[in-house]
Structures are given as structure tokens and as C-alpha cells.
Motif scaffolding. Structure first.
Motif, PDB file in Angstrom:
ATOM      1  N   ILE A 175      10.404  10.177   0.513  1.00  0.00           N
ATOM      2  CA  ILE A 175      10.545   8.773   0.124  1.00  0.00           C
ATOM      3  C   ILE A 175      10.010   8.635  -1.298  1.00  0.00           C
ATOM      4  CG2 ILE A 175      10.019   6.393   0.746  1.00  0.00           C
ATOM      5  CD1 ILE A 175      11.536   8.021   2.881  1.00  0.00           C
ATOM      6  N   GLN A 176      10.769   7.972  -2.154  1.00  0.00           N
ATOM      7  CA  GLN A 176      10.342   7.816  -3.539  1.00  0.00           C
ATOM      8  C   GLN A 176      10.614   6.393  -4.019  1.00  0.00           C
ATOM      9  OE1 GLN A 176      12.643  10.592  -5.821  1.00  0.00           O
ATOM     10  NE2 GLN A 176      14.552   9.448  -5.601  1.00  0.00           N
ATOM     11  N   LEU A 177       9.893   5.989  -5.069  1.00  0.00           N
ATOM     12  CA  LEU A 177      10.106   4.666  -5.643  1.00  0.00           C
ATOM     13  C   LEU A 177      11.441   4.598  -6.378  1.00  0.00           C
ATOM     14  CD1 LEU A 177       6.593   3.882  -7.210  1.00  0.00           C
ATOM     15  CD2 LEU A 177       7.613   2.780  -5.212  1.00  0.00           C
ATOM     16  N   THR A 178      12.094   3.455  -6.290  1.00  0.00           N
ATOM     17  CA  THR A 178      13.263   3.191  -7.125  1.00  0.00           C
ATOM     18  C   THR A 178      12.791   2.486  -8.400  1.00  0.00           C
ATOM     19  OG1 THR A 178      13.614   1.031  -6.098  1.00  0.00           O
ATOM     20  CG2 THR A 178      14.700   2.922  -5.077  1.00  0.00           C
ATOM     21  N   ARG A 179      13.704   2.264  -9.326  1.00  0.00           N
ATOM     22  CA  ARG A 179      13.339   1.529 -10.539  1.00  0.00           C
ATOM     23  C   ARG A 179      12.852   0.124 -10.200  1.00  0.00           C
ATOM     24  NH1 ARG A 179      18.136   2.989 -14.959  1.00  0.00           N
ATOM     25  NH2 ARG A 179      17.666   5.235 -15.118  1.00  0.00           N
TER      26      ARG A 179
ATOM     27  N   GLY B 237      13.763   4.794  -2.095  1.00  0.00           N
ATOM     28  CA  GLY B 237      14.968   5.530  -1.734  1.00  0.00           C
ATOM     29  C   GLY B 237      14.588   6.854  -1.107  1.00  0.00           C
ATOM     30  N   ARG B 238      15.563   7.594  -0.648  1.00  0.00           N
ATOM     31  CA  ARG B 238      15.324   8.882   0.004  1.00  0.00           C
ATOM     32  C   ARG B 238      16.003   9.995  -0.781  1.00  0.00           C
ATOM     33  NH1 ARG B 238      14.057   7.983   5.708  1.00  0.00           N
ATOM     34  NH2 ARG B 238      14.162   5.730   6.148  1.00  0.00           N
ATOM     35  N   ARG B 239      15.377  11.166  -0.719  1.00  0.00           N
ATOM     36  CA  ARG B 239      15.987  12.360  -1.302  1.00  0.00           C
ATOM     37  C   ARG B 239      15.525  13.576  -0.513  1.00  0.00           C
ATOM     38  NH1 ARG B 239      12.526  15.467  -4.427  1.00  0.00           N
ATOM     39  NH2 ARG B 239      10.674  14.437  -5.317  1.00  0.00           N
TER      40      ARG B 239
ATOM     41  N   THR C 120       0.822  -1.202   0.000  1.00  0.00           N
ATOM     42  CA  THR C 120       0.000   0.000   0.000  1.00  0.00           C
ATOM     43  C   THR C 120       0.863   1.263   0.000  1.00  0.00           C
ATOM     44  OG1 THR C 120      -0.178  -0.126   2.416  1.00  0.00           O
ATOM     45  CG2 THR C 120      -1.968  -1.088   1.126  1.00  0.00           C
ATOM     46  N   VAL C 121       2.000   1.206   0.676  1.00  0.00           N
ATOM     47  CA  VAL C 121       2.921   2.355   0.660  1.00  0.00           C
ATOM     48  C   VAL C 121       3.470   2.566  -0.746  1.00  0.00           C
ATOM     49  CG1 VAL C 121       5.135   3.229   1.493  1.00  0.00           C
ATOM     50  CG2 VAL C 121       3.534   2.166   3.094  1.00  0.00           C
ATOM     51  N   LEU C 122       3.853   1.491  -1.405  1.00  0.00           N
ATOM     52  CA  LEU C 122       4.323   1.605  -2.791  1.00  0.00           C
ATOM     53  C   LEU C 122       3.233   2.186  -3.687  1.00  0.00           C
ATOM     54  CD1 LEU C 122       6.211  -1.814  -3.218  1.00  0.00           C
ATOM     55  CD2 LEU C 122       7.192   0.450  -2.720  1.00  0.00           C
ATOM     56  N   GLY C 123       2.003   1.783  -3.431  1.00  0.00           N
ATOM     57  CA  GLY C 123       0.894   2.323  -4.212  1.00  0.00           C
ATOM     58  C   GLY C 123       0.716   3.814  -4.010  1.00  0.00           C
ATOM     59  N   HIS C 124       0.850   4.284  -2.768  1.00  0.00           N
ATOM     60  CA  HIS C 124       0.768   5.727  -2.502  1.00  0.00           C
ATOM     61  C   HIS C 124       1.870   6.476  -3.255  1.00  0.00           C
ATOM     62  CE1 HIS C 124      -2.459   5.819   0.380  1.00  0.00           C
ATOM     63  NE2 HIS C 124      -1.858   4.955   1.189  1.00  0.00           N
ATOM     64  N   LEU C 125       3.067   5.950  -3.211  1.00  0.00           N
ATOM     65  CA  LEU C 125       4.189   6.618  -3.871  1.00  0.00           C
ATOM     66  C   LEU C 125       4.018   6.615  -5.386  1.00  0.00           C
ATOM     67  CD1 LEU C 125       7.143   5.204  -1.741  1.00  0.00           C
ATOM     68  CD2 LEU C 125       6.062   7.456  -1.562  1.00  0.00           C
ATOM     69  N   GLN C 126       3.405   5.565  -5.918  1.00  0.00           N
ATOM     70  CA  GLN C 126       3.166   5.523  -7.358  1.00  0.00           C
ATOM     71  C   GLN C 126       2.127   6.565  -7.774  1.00  0.00           C
ATOM     72  OE1 GLN C 126       0.694   2.433  -9.066  1.00  0.00           O
ATOM     73  NE2 GLN C 126       2.290   1.971 -10.574  1.00  0.00           N
ATOM     74  N   ARG C 127       1.086   6.713  -6.981  1.00  0.00           N
ATOM     75  CA  ARG C 127       0.003   7.641  -7.338  1.00  0.00           C
ATOM     76  C   ARG C 127       0.345   9.088  -7.012  1.00  0.00           C
ATOM     77  NH1 ARG C 127      -2.770   3.363  -4.934  1.00  0.00           N
ATOM     78  NH2 ARG C 127      -2.910   4.532  -2.975  1.00  0.00           N
TER      79      ARG C 127
END
Length: 199
Positions: free
Chosen positions: A147-151, A134-136, A93-100
């Protein structure tokens, strides 16, 4: 000769002016009914009296059963479409939030999932260890880390969604009629309405 007022058959009765007459029962009007009686009665569409507490209890029981069935059905559906090799649901669900939504802070992710920031930090750390996020630095707020998605995270989501959509698409095409698909769309709209009240 005894008067009507002293007759034992009428002495204890409520005055006629305060009792609902037959016309009230036919029309469903509560005009002239004492407040105590009015609060305990309601009329159905055919003019008959029914008990308001009983009707309200039936409505509550019906809603409770519907909520239970909906929760059970959604839980079963989530288990059926869950990919065993993918990350746990809390991480997915966290990955889904970051994708959207794009990059988000840990606090924003915690708010979106309605969990404590400390709990979200643990989830983010697990995703980071798996190479999925990853973080930036925040572009304008030096105190915030995003927090952002990596490849790898993007590819993982794409693979999971592909498997799920293939299964759901096959079931909808092979098992549902056109009318059932329309019913499914209407039901999905209502489910979204329910879910949106918690976001």
C-alpha cells in the motif's frame, strides 16, 4: 527475691537483642531487626521509620493520577489540533505510517497500529476509495501487495500538517516563555519515551 526474668513487665517482651535500638533508628540501619519486622518497615532519608506499604500505596496513587492527567491532556490536545475536514484519525495514522516508512503491506500496517489485519483491510479500502492510497506488487515477494500514498494522499497530509503546525507554532511563540519552551521540550522527551515503549 524475684529475678528479672520472672518480672511480669519483661516476661512477654521480645529479647533486647532482637529489637531495633535507638542507634538503628537514627542511622536507618535494619541490621539485627527480625525478618518479619524488617519487611514491614523502611527508613526515610532522615532516619525515621515509615511504613513501606503506605509509601508504596502513595506512589501507586500518584502514578495513577499522573497517568490519568496525561491521558486526558493528550486527548484534549488531539481534539484541538484535529482538522475537521480531514480523514478520521484511524485513517490519518495509516497515511502517516506510509509517509514515514514508504509502501507497506496491510499486515505490516496492522502490526504498526496494533489492530487485526481484517480491521486494517477495512481502513485501507476506505483510503483507497477516497483516492488517498493505491496498491502495487511487492518487488521480490509476488504474494504480497504493498500500500502506498497517491499524489492526493501526499497533498492531503501536507495540507493537514500545515494547518496544525501553524496553530501550534503560533501558540508556542505567543503564549510560552523561553523557559516554558525548554520545559515543553523536556516533557516531550518523556512523552516520547512512554510512547516508544508501546511500539
Amino acid at each position: 527475691m524475684s529475678t528479672a526474668s520472672s518480672c511480669p513487665l519483661t516476661a512477654d517482651r521480645e529479647p533486647l537483642s532482637r529489637r531495633p535500638d535507638r542507634a538503628m533508628l537514627r542511622t536507618g540501619s535494619l541490621s539485627g531487626v527480625p525478618p518479619m519486622l524488617k519487611s514491614a518497615l523502611t527508613f526515610n532519608t532522615h532516619g525515621g521509620i515509615r511504613s513501606k506499604p503506605i509509601t508504596m500505596q502513595k506512589n501507586r496513587d500518584s502514578a495513577a493520577r499522573l497517568a490519568f492527567d496525561l491521558r486526558e491532556t493528550l486527548s484534549r490536545g488531539a481534539r484541538l489540533i484535529r482538522v475537521e475536514s480531514g480523514p478520521p484519525l484511524s485513517q490519518l495514522t495509516v497515511l502517516g505510517h506510509l509517509q514515514r516508512q514508504g509502501a507497506m503491506s496491510t499486515n505490516d500496517l496492522a502490526a504498526a497500529e496494533r489492530v487485526r489485519p481484517q480491521s486494517m483491510s477495512i481502513t485501507v479500502r476506505a483510503l483507497e476509495d477516497a483516492g488517498l492510497v493505491g496498491r502495487r506488487p511487492h518487488p521480490t515477494d509476488g504474494r504480497t501487495v504493498l500500500i502506498q500514498l497517491t499524489r492526493k494522499g501526499v497533498k492531503t497530509l501536507e495540507d493537514i500538517f500545515a494547518v496544525r503546525e501553524d496553530w501550534l507554532h503560533a501558540v508556542i511563540v505567543e503564549k510560552l516563555t523561553e523557559e516554558e519552551r525548554r520545559e515543553l521540550q523536556r516533557g516531550l522527551t518523556l512523552i516520547k519515551k512512554i510512547v516508544d515503549t508501546r511500539e
